[in-house]
Write an enzyme that holds these catalytic residues in place. Structure first.
Site, PDB file in Angstrom:
ATOM      1  N   VAL A  15       0.704  -1.277   0.153  1.00 47.19           N
ATOM      2  CA  VAL A  15      -0.033   0.084  -0.082  1.00 47.19           C
ATOM      3  C   VAL A  15       0.882   1.328   0.055  1.00 47.19           C
ATOM      4  CG1 VAL A  15      -1.749   1.465   1.264  1.00 47.19           C
ATOM      5  CG2 VAL A  15      -1.947  -1.210   1.252  1.00 47.19           C
TER       6      VAL A  15
ATOM      7  N   ARG B 208     -11.063   3.162  12.786  1.00 45.20           N
ATOM      8  CA  ARG B 208     -11.966   3.261  11.763  1.00 45.20           C
ATOM      9  C   ARG B 208     -13.337   3.564  12.502  1.00 45.20           C
ATOM     10  NH1 ARG B 208     -10.229  -1.589   8.047  1.00 45.20           N
ATOM     11  NH2 ARG B 208      -8.441  -0.573   6.833  1.00 45.20           N
TER      12      ARG B 208
ATOM     13  N   CYS C  62     -10.422  -2.593   2.517  1.00 42.77           N
ATOM     14  CA  CYS C  62     -10.529  -2.639   0.932  1.00 42.77           C
ATOM     15  C   CYS C  62     -11.950  -3.201   0.308  1.00 42.77           C
ATOM     16  CB  CYS C  62      -9.538  -3.597   0.556  1.00 42.77           C
ATOM     17  SG  CYS C  62      -8.929  -4.934   1.410  1.00 42.77           S
TER      18      CYS C  62
ATOM     19  N   SER D  79      -2.794 -10.378  -2.430  1.00 43.72           N
ATOM     20  CA  SER D  79      -2.217  -9.051  -1.841  1.00 43.72           C
ATOM     21  C   SER D  79      -2.957  -8.233  -0.735  1.00 43.72           C
ATOM     22  CB  SER D  79      -2.210  -8.177  -3.282  1.00 43.72           C
ATOM     23  OG  SER D  79      -3.440  -7.720  -3.767  1.00 43.72           O
TER      24      SER D  79
ATOM     25  N   ARG E 163     -10.519 -16.057   0.853  1.00 49.98           N
ATOM     26  CA  ARG E 163      -9.319 -15.669   0.202  1.00 49.98           C
ATOM     27  C   ARG E 163      -9.039 -16.803  -0.879  1.00 49.98           C
ATOM     28  NH1 ARG E 163      -6.604 -11.324   1.334  1.00 49.98           N
ATOM     29  NH2 ARG E 163      -6.389 -11.649   3.525  1.00 49.98           N
TER      30      ARG E 163
ATOM     31  N   HIS F 203      -9.685  -7.866  -5.691  1.00 53.67           N
ATOM     32  CA  HIS F 203     -10.919  -8.440  -5.015  1.00 53.67           C
ATOM     33  C   HIS F 203     -12.288  -8.260  -5.668  1.00 53.67           C
ATOM     34  CE1 HIS F 203      -8.284  -8.496  -1.794  1.00 53.67           C
ATOM     35  NE2 HIS F 203      -8.960  -7.549  -0.841  1.00 53.67           N
TER      36      HIS F 203
HETATM   37  N1  LIG Z   1      -2.983  -5.044   1.265  1.00 53.07           N
HETATM   38  C1  LIG Z   1      -4.533  -4.477   0.972  1.00 53.07           C
HETATM   39  O1  LIG Z   1      -4.975  -4.938   0.240  1.00 53.07           O
HETATM   40  C2  LIG Z   1      -4.980  -3.325   1.901  1.00 53.07           C
HETATM   41  C3  LIG Z   1      -6.368  -2.786   1.506  1.00 53.07           C
HETATM   42  C4  LIG Z   1      -6.593  -1.854   2.752  1.00 53.07           C
HETATM   43  C5  LIG Z   1      -5.752  -1.559   3.906  1.00 53.07           C
HETATM   44  N2  LIG Z   1      -4.642  -2.258   4.107  1.00 53.07           N
HETATM   45  C6  LIG Z   1      -4.069  -1.763   5.129  1.00 53.07           C
HETATM   46  O2  LIG Z   1      -2.986  -0.891   4.796  1.00 53.07           O
HETATM   47  C7  LIG Z   1      -1.885  -1.217   5.715  1.00 53.07           C
HETATM   48  C8  LIG Z   1      -0.510  -1.542   4.843  1.00 53.07           C
HETATM   49  O3  LIG Z   1      -0.997  -2.913   4.203  1.00 53.07           O
HETATM   50  P1  LIG Z   1       0.197  -3.323   3.112  1.00 53.07           P
HETATM   51  O4  LIG Z   1      -0.423  -4.331   2.522  1.00 53.07           O
HETATM   52  O5  LIG Z   1       0.975  -2.300   2.519  1.00 53.07           O
HETATM   53  O6  LIG Z   1       1.201  -4.279   4.340  1.00 53.07           O
HETATM   54  P2  LIG Z   1       2.585  -4.720   4.117  1.00 53.07           P
HETATM   55  O7  LIG Z   1       2.878  -4.841   2.615  1.00 53.07           O
HETATM   56  O8  LIG Z   1       2.784  -5.727   5.024  1.00 53.07           O
HETATM   57  O9  LIG Z   1       3.626  -3.389   4.623  1.00 53.07           O
HETATM   58  C9  LIG Z   1       3.571  -3.022   5.764  1.00 53.07           C
HETATM   59  C10 LIG Z   1       4.516  -2.028   5.953  1.00 53.07           C
HETATM   60  O10 LIG Z   1       4.337  -1.262   7.202  1.00 53.07           O
HETATM   61  C11 LIG Z   1       5.571  -0.868   7.935  1.00 53.07           C
HETATM   62  N3  LIG Z   1       5.591  -0.908   9.514  1.00 53.07           N
HETATM   63  C12 LIG Z   1       4.666  -2.075   9.987  1.00 53.07           C
HETATM   64  N4  LIG Z   1       5.115  -1.479  11.309  1.00 53.07           N
HETATM   65  C13 LIG Z   1       5.212  -0.451  11.373  1.00 53.07           C
HETATM   66  C14 LIG Z   1       5.494   0.618  12.396  1.00 53.07           C
HETATM   67  N5  LIG Z   1       5.130   0.424  13.743  1.00 53.07           N
HETATM   68  N6  LIG Z   1       6.000   1.802  11.964  1.00 53.07           N
HETATM   69  C15 LIG Z   1       6.360   2.198  10.775  1.00 53.07           C
HETATM   70  N7  LIG Z   1       6.067   1.326   9.718  1.00 53.07           N
HETATM   71  C16 LIG Z   1       5.712   0.022   9.927  1.00 53.07           C
HETATM   72  C17 LIG Z   1       6.315  -2.073   7.198  1.00 53.07           C
HETATM   73  O11 LIG Z   1       7.819  -1.626   7.476  1.00 53.07           O
HETATM   74  P3  LIG Z   1       9.034  -2.521   6.923  1.00 53.07           P
HETATM   75  O12 LIG Z   1       9.150  -2.402   5.333  1.00 53.07           O
HETATM   76  O13 LIG Z   1      10.331  -1.934   7.558  1.00 53.07           O
HETATM   77  O14 LIG Z   1       8.884  -4.160   7.552  1.00 53.07           O
HETATM   78  C18 LIG Z   1       5.892  -2.255   5.858  1.00 53.07           C
HETATM   79  O15 LIG Z   1       6.590  -1.317   5.120  1.00 53.07           O
HETATM   80  C19 LIG Z   1      -2.224  -2.081   6.917  1.00 53.07           C
HETATM   81  O16 LIG Z   1      -2.694  -1.271   7.901  1.00 53.07           O
HETATM   82  C20 LIG Z   1      -3.489  -2.893   5.966  1.00 53.07           C
HETATM   83  O17 LIG Z   1      -4.426  -3.465   6.865  1.00 53.07           O
HETATM   84  C21 LIG Z   1      -4.189  -2.929   3.162  1.00 53.07           C
END
Ligand SMILES: NC(=O)c1ccc[n+]([C@@H]2O[C@H](COP(=O)([O-])OP(=O)(O)OC[C@H]3O[C@@H](n4cnc5c(N)ncnc54)[C@H](OP(=O)(O)O)[C@@H]3O)[C@@H](O)[C@H]2O)c1
Length: 348
Positions: A13, A99, A128, A158, A237, A244
């Site tokens: 994201v 939220r 999402c 994803s 999933r 999605h």
């Molecule tokens: N994936 C989706 O379809 C989706 C849709 C809607 C909402 N979301 C939400 O969007 C957010 C990110 O999702 P994602 O899919 O991008 O996850 P992801 O690919 O696992 O990436 C998470 C990122 O967050 C960083 N992070 C984790 N803990 C942290 C902290 N305490 N302080 C600062 N950075 C931190 C990680 O850092 P490092 O790189 O250093 O490990 C990584 O860069 C989540 O809250 C998720 O629920 C995701």
């Protein structure tokens, strides 16, 4: 010069947020400040950037903080919200932590941009699967009052974050040989995801529903402003890399024909109706997750298979598809920021 923006989290994201800021020429200093759990160089949206370790100073001078880190007690927005707010930044959060808080607007700009007020400096972006559903259902709700929603989701890997598609890619070659013992990491998906569908996303919570399912219930009620709306979801999933899909059944107070629903959706912002009957030499059209790879569809919510539900009086059934990383998260956040600019709440 432009607005100072800090993006927290550079996973799927976070990277897409950087890409959306660039593509949409958001008026910010370039590159935006990008922070995560540790410092390292990374290529984001095709450009080399230095990712810094997040600390209180990460928000110094920032007008806008976009959170795309992990959720929960040690997650990005729970840990860093206060520092960002104290620095004077408007905050927009992708995670679930805030939220449902009464003082936090939960916003999908096409649906409820009016929920943003100058007093609310922290805004949440919904889950999402909720976002794409409300983009498609809000116009029908306005016209005919939805009283009940049933939804079954077909959610891409994803949606788990970076590790999700990695699991699928690793398991497919093994499964092509034999599906009997596909190795899998239960911290990502509870069963092998290759050649499989798993009716389990996030933890089991109330009434044997999962948290993902209850997010769709509570978030949809909050966004559509109807706390009594009857909603039941089964979230699944599926072995798809990105995008999605949802089968959705709604009941409305006023009858809407399938054609009236199609006409309303054709006029709705952010929606593309792909629902042409089979013609001579032409196949019937409907959207699928792979259609999101087409540039004209990548940022839209695609709706098809719109039909009157034969099992109830005022019912409609439909199929809704969107990119969970873009409209389901990154793009929605950037559109919220654009709304702040449009309303003069954020000044470039
Ligand atoms: N994936 C989706 O379809 C989706 C849709 C809607 C909402 N979301 C939400 O969007 C957010 C990110 O999702 P994602 O899919 O991008 O996850 P992801 O690919 O696992 O990436 C998470 C990122 O967050 C960083 N992070 C984790 N803990 C942290 C902290 N305490 N302080 C600062 N950075 C931190 C990680 O850092 P490092 O790189 O250093 O490990 C990584 O860069 C989540 O809250 C998720 O629920 C995701």
């Amino acid at each position: 010069m432009g607005l100072k923006v800090t993006v927290v989290g550079v996973g799927l994201v976070g990277e897409a947020i950087v890409a959306c800021l660039k593509e949409r020429r958001f008026p910010c200093e370039w590159p935006p400040r990008v922070v995560a759990t540790r410092e390292r160089p990374e290529t984001l949206a095709g450009e080399k950037m230095l990712v810094e370790e997040t600390c209180a100073d990460s928000f110094e001078g920032a007008s806008l903080a976009l959170f795309a880190g992990q959720e929960g007690a040690k997650g990005a927005s729970v840990t860093w919200r206060k520092a960002a707010e104290e620095a004077g930044a408007w905050c927009i959060d992708n995670g679930r932590d805030f939220r449902l808080a009464a003082d936090v607007p939960l916003v999908v700009p096409e649906v409820n941009a009016a929920d943003i007020t100058p007093r609310t400096r922290f805004i949440a972006s919904p889950n999402c699967s909720t976002i794409q559903m409300v983009v498609a259902l809000a116009p029908l709700h306005r016209a005919a009052r939805i009283t009940r929603i049933h939804v079954a989701t077909y959610q891409a890997t994803s949606g788990w974050g970076m590790r999700g598609p990695q699991e699928l890619r690793a398991q497919v070659p093994v499964g092509l040989e034999s599906c009997e013992n596909i190795p899998f990491d239960p911290k990502v998906f509870a069963r092998p995801i290759a050649f499989n569908c798993i009716p389990h996303i996030d933890a089991f919570v109330e009434g044997d529903y999962t948290r993902e399912e209850m997010k769709m219930v509570y978030e949809t009620r909050k966004i559509l402003g109807d706390g009594a709306m009857r909603i039941s979801a089964t979230t699944v999933r599926v072995p798809v890399l990105n995008g999605h899909s949802e089968a959705v059944w709604v009941e409305t107070r006023k009858k809407l024909s399938a054609q009236e629903a199609r006409d309303l959706l054709r006029k709705a912002p952010g929606v593309a109706v792909i629902d042409e009957p089979q013609g001579e030499g032409q196949p019937r059209t409907y959207p699928t997750a792979l259609d999101l790879l087409r540039p004209e569809y990548k940022d839209l919510t695609l709706v098809g298979r719109i039909r009157e539900d034969i099992s109830c009086e005022n019912g409609l059934a439909m199929w809704i598809v969107a990119d969970n990383i873009r409209k389901g998260a990154a793009l929605n956040v950037v559109q919220i920021a654009e709304e702040l600019l449009r309303r003069g709440l954020l000044e470039a």
